[in-house]
Design an enzyme around this catalytic site. Structure first.
Site, PDB file in Angstrom:
ATOM      1  CD  GLU A 189      20.388   0.777   7.249  1.00 50.67           C
ATOM      2  OE1 GLU A 189      19.241   0.668   6.823  1.00 50.67           O
ATOM      3  OE2 GLU A 189      20.655   0.913   8.444  1.00 50.67           O
ATOM      4  CD  GLU A 357      21.205   5.587   9.566  1.00 50.79           C
ATOM      5  OE1 GLU A 357      20.300   4.891  10.053  1.00 50.79           O
ATOM      6  OE2 GLU A 357      21.294   5.812   8.352  1.00 50.79           O
TER       7      GLU A 357
HETATM    8  C1  GAL Z   1      18.252   3.103   8.975  1.00 50.63           C
HETATM    9  C2  GAL Z   1      18.357   3.854   7.676  1.00 50.63           C
HETATM   10  C3  GAL Z   1      17.914   5.285   7.799  1.00 50.63           C
HETATM   11  C4  GAL Z   1      16.622   5.364   8.519  1.00 50.63           C
HETATM   12  C5  GAL Z   1      16.795   4.722   9.855  1.00 50.63           C
HETATM   13  C6  GAL Z   1      15.534   4.776  10.658  1.00 50.63           C
HETATM   14  O1  GAL Z   1      18.144   1.749   8.800  1.00 50.63           O
HETATM   15  O2  GAL Z   1      19.682   3.843   7.221  1.00 50.63           O
HETATM   16  O3  GAL Z   1      17.765   5.843   6.522  1.00 50.63           O
HETATM   17  O4  GAL Z   1      15.661   4.719   7.759  1.00 50.63           O
HETATM   18  O5  GAL Z   1      17.127   3.383   9.697  1.00 50.63           O
HETATM   19  O6  GAL Z   1      14.560   4.023  10.043  1.00 50.63           O
END
Ligand code: GAL
Length: 719
Positions: A189, A357
């Site tokens: 990210e 994710e």
């Molecule tokens: C995303 C990130 C993850 C984790 C997730 C929940 O933005 O890529 O590493 O932090 O959010 O916070």
């Protein structure tokens, strides 16, 4: 691992080994080195990607076997691991320890779970930042970030780049032939740093070099930025500053170039690691994950050399953030934004993307969003596929019992019991696997396009002109209005290929280059409908004002000029429609461009204030097409009516009528069409479909009415 791979056409299942052997022979014969997944069938071929983000580094080794078994039992096919595990992989400089990760990969592979490895440059270990304090990012106030979190590093710093490439190289060497490893996520990210840009000395030096390469001479730089203003003429490249606080606003041309430089710095940071992975791991795909449609960096540039785009999607968390910031939102605002970000992700590389994710439960760090309602996680997963995703990973497997994300809930609770949505995710994955590769790699037909231009977005952020004006908000409002069901809209770059679209919308097309103006003209001459919003054609690519009547390079095409431009701070203005739009009126929010037609037909006039009766919207016939200038910031239902009329005029076939909050999208492959119906609301509703359809999951036949429960998602096949 002997996992089945299926071709794009979905008709020829091949084993992983057979595919590797076959494709390597073809590639070898051609003398090419292509990543396995992009090989020779012309379309991406991958194992099904329905997985979970997994942290063996947070989990006692004694639980790894159980985890892998449970992940496999849940029907999941892959994990993404190690993207923050730098400290465990390189506990001190140059000393690498991959034994633990190899063991974890081995266990996962034995359970037929494919592995996406993350390179860990988003979270350097303390030994590194202590030894090399110069790697720290500096924020827009000139303050150095500190260690203790993540994403606190500078993208330009050569030491940091060297160390990031070193760990990526060691990982690549150690895992290029590890059974089960199929691909890579570089970093994590890069759109989500705590400050949008780094302003450190290394970035300043990098910017100066970038400016030298771009312009060649200081004369050209001074000319392009107009540095005679406030005595800013540079006589040496080393004098060029970065836009830090300076007792007055920065030069807009310099500031816009700095945004471009930061985008370049992040992309080239990624590309250094990519070069190593391409060389050492030619069989693996390479991607990186981001939150789509944030304009921090140009995601088209960012993904240019990667295999596909990956997106992180947290609708419930996002909803919580919007409530925290007390933004007034219609009930379907979040689903519209998510649809838009998926559409943008698909269009970054014009091919299916991955959700790296996906929210699986309560989500947040210090505060968190509620458990998604029953059906909602399934709905979000379907929404991603409906808009072009080819795979979805849930975030995360177990919920951390330590660290900054203890409240970011995963598929297992803190006590390792199954989370409330566990069975729902399992069911969703089963359903989507059943729909198969043919659907997951299918096309997303779109007759309409919406321009997203980073230059305009950045230029408007630098000088918003009205305190509430934002490029992103305009794009969001137009997206929601063009297609109320979030269907059939592609995002395009101003200089992308528009030939497939009947209509192209360009809200706030603020920066227009001569080449873009020419391209728009020929698009219209050849039969396209081009609809520009207010404040278009105002600036050139150096962020200087155009010296001809507005909308500058678009004035001739539009057949109108702008007599005056008016930010609205007081009472709302209204617009009354005429011609093909006659019969209704709409509110005008933040802005009024008062028009003076020169050949164009007037389709709307202002009704109040000192410019009552003056033209607000015009349309010009040019060649076989039409050019429309929407000078008023038409809001709400009015904007949907207005933009919808132009789509109708352009001959766009809108998706079937569905109640507000229900999304209808189509994916298409090999003569088949899948129609997705997504009810984003909690209440049951129904949609009337034309003709006979079959539920692609249950096989149930539908002729007219399709009932949708609250948060329901269905995929229908015609016939
Ligand atoms: C995303 C990130 C993850 C984790 C997730 C929940 O933005 O890529 O590493 O932090 O959010 O916070």
């Amino acid at each position: 691992m002997e996992q089945d791979l299926v071709t794009e056409a979905g008709v020829r299942p091949v084993s992983r080994r057979a595919f590797i052997e076959g494709s390597l022979a073809v590639v070898g014969a051609a003398g090419l080195q292509l990543p396995l997944w992009a090989q020779p069938l012309g379309r991406p071929v991958l194992p099904l990607l329905f997985g979970v983000d997994y942290y063996p580094d947070h989990t006692p080794e004694s639980l790894w076997e159980e985890d892998a078994r449970m992940i496999a039992d849940a029907g999941l096919t892959n994990v993404r691991i190690a993207e923050f595990a730098w400290g465990l992989m390189e506990p001190s400089e140059g000393k690498f320890e991959f034994g633990w990760l190899k063991k974890s990969c081995d266990i996962l592979n034995k359970n037929k779970i494919a592995i996406i490895l993350g390179t860990p440059s988003a979270a350097p270990p303390p030994w590194l930042s202590k030894k090399y304090p110069e790697i720290m990012e500096v924020d827009e106030k000139g303050q150095k970030l500190h260690t203790g979190g993540r994403r606190f590093t500078c993208p330009s710093n050569k030491t940091y780049r060297r160390l990031s490439v070193a760990i990526a190289t060691e990982m690549a060497k150690n895992f290029s032939d590890t059974p089960g490893v199929i691909g890579w996520q570089i970093d994590n990210e890069m759109t989500l740093g705590s400050s949008r840009r780094c302003y450190c000395d290394y970035c300043q030096q990098g910017f100066q070099d970038w400016v030298r390469t771009k312009y060649g001479s200081l004369d050209k730089v001074n000319q392009a930025w107009g540095t005679v203003f406030w005595s800013q003429t540079y006589t040496d490249f080393s004098q060029i500053p970065v836009p830090l606080p300076s007792g007055g606003d920065p030069n807009p041309g310099l500031a816009l170039d700095y945004d471009r430089y930061q985008s370049y710095a992040n992309a080239s940071f990624i590309e250094e690691q990519l070069a190593v992975l391409r060389k050492l791991c030619p069989k693996h795909f390479v991607t990186t994950n981001n939150v789509s449609l944030l304009d921090v960096i140009d995601l088209r540039e960012h993904y240019a050399k990667l295999d596909f785009a990956s997106l992180d999607n947290y609708p419930g968390f996002f909803d919580m953030l919007m409530r925290e910031s007390k933004v007034e939102m219609p009930p379907d605002a979040i689903s519209a934004m998510i649809a838009m970000s998926h559409d943008f992700a698909r269009c970054i590389k014009r091919k299916p993307f991955m959700i790296m994710e996906e929210q699986s439960g309560k989500a947040g760090q210090k505060t968190f969003s509620p458990q998604p309602a029953p059906g909602q996680v399934r709905l979000w997963t379907y929404q991603a596929v409906a808009h072009g995703a080819m795979g979805v990973n849930y975030f995360r497997w177990d919920t951390a019992t330590f660290g900054a994300e203890e409240y970011w809930h995963g598929m297992l609770n803190h006590d390792r019991s199954k989370s409330p949505a566990f069975e729902e995710m399992k069911q969703t994955v089963r359903e989507l696997k059943g729909l198969g590769q043919e659907l997951l790699y299918s096309e997303y037909p779109a007759e309409m396009a919406l321009v997203f231009d980073y230059n305009s977005s950045w230029a408007v952020s630098i000088q918003p002109q009205h305190f509430a004006l934002s490029y992103m908000n305009q794009v969001t409002a137009w997206y929601g209005s063009i297609s109320p069901n979030h269907s059939g809209v592609d995002f395009v770059a101003p200089d992308g290929d528009w030939s497939a679209y009947k209509i192209v919308y360009a809200p706030l097309a603020h920066v227009i280059t001569a080449a873009q103006a020419e391209k728009i003209k020929s698009y219209v001459q050849n039969g396209g409908v081009f609809v520009a919003g207010f404040r278009s054609g105002v600036k050139n690519e150096s962020s200087q004002m155009v010296k001809t009547p507005l909308p500058g390079l678009l004035a001739e095409l539009m057949g109108t000029t702008v007599e005056d431009y008016v930010p609205i701070y007081g009472a709302k203005q209204s617009v009354k429609f005429a011609g093909m739009l006659a019969g209704w009126a709409a509110e005008c929010g933040l802005w009024a461009d008062v028009l003076k037609p020169n050949g164009a037909e007037v389709l709307g006039t202002y009704t109040t204030g000192s410019y009552a009766g003056k033209p607000a919207i015009t349309m010009n016939n040019v060649g076989k097409g039409k050019a429309v200038y929407v000078g008023a910031d038409v809001t709400g239902e009015g904007l949907a009516n207005l933009l919808g009329k132009f789509a109708g005029m352009a001959g766009v076939k809108q998706s079937l009528q569905a109640p507000r909050g229900v999304e209808v999208t189509v994916r298409r492959a090999g003569g088949k069409e899948w129609m997705f119906l997504l009810n984003n609301g909690a209440e049951a509703t129904s949609v009337t479909v034309p003709g006979g359809f079959r539920d692609a999951v249950s096989g149930k036949a539908y002729s007219e009415k399709v009932e949708l429960k609250g948060f329901d998602a269905r995929v229908l096949l015609a016939g």
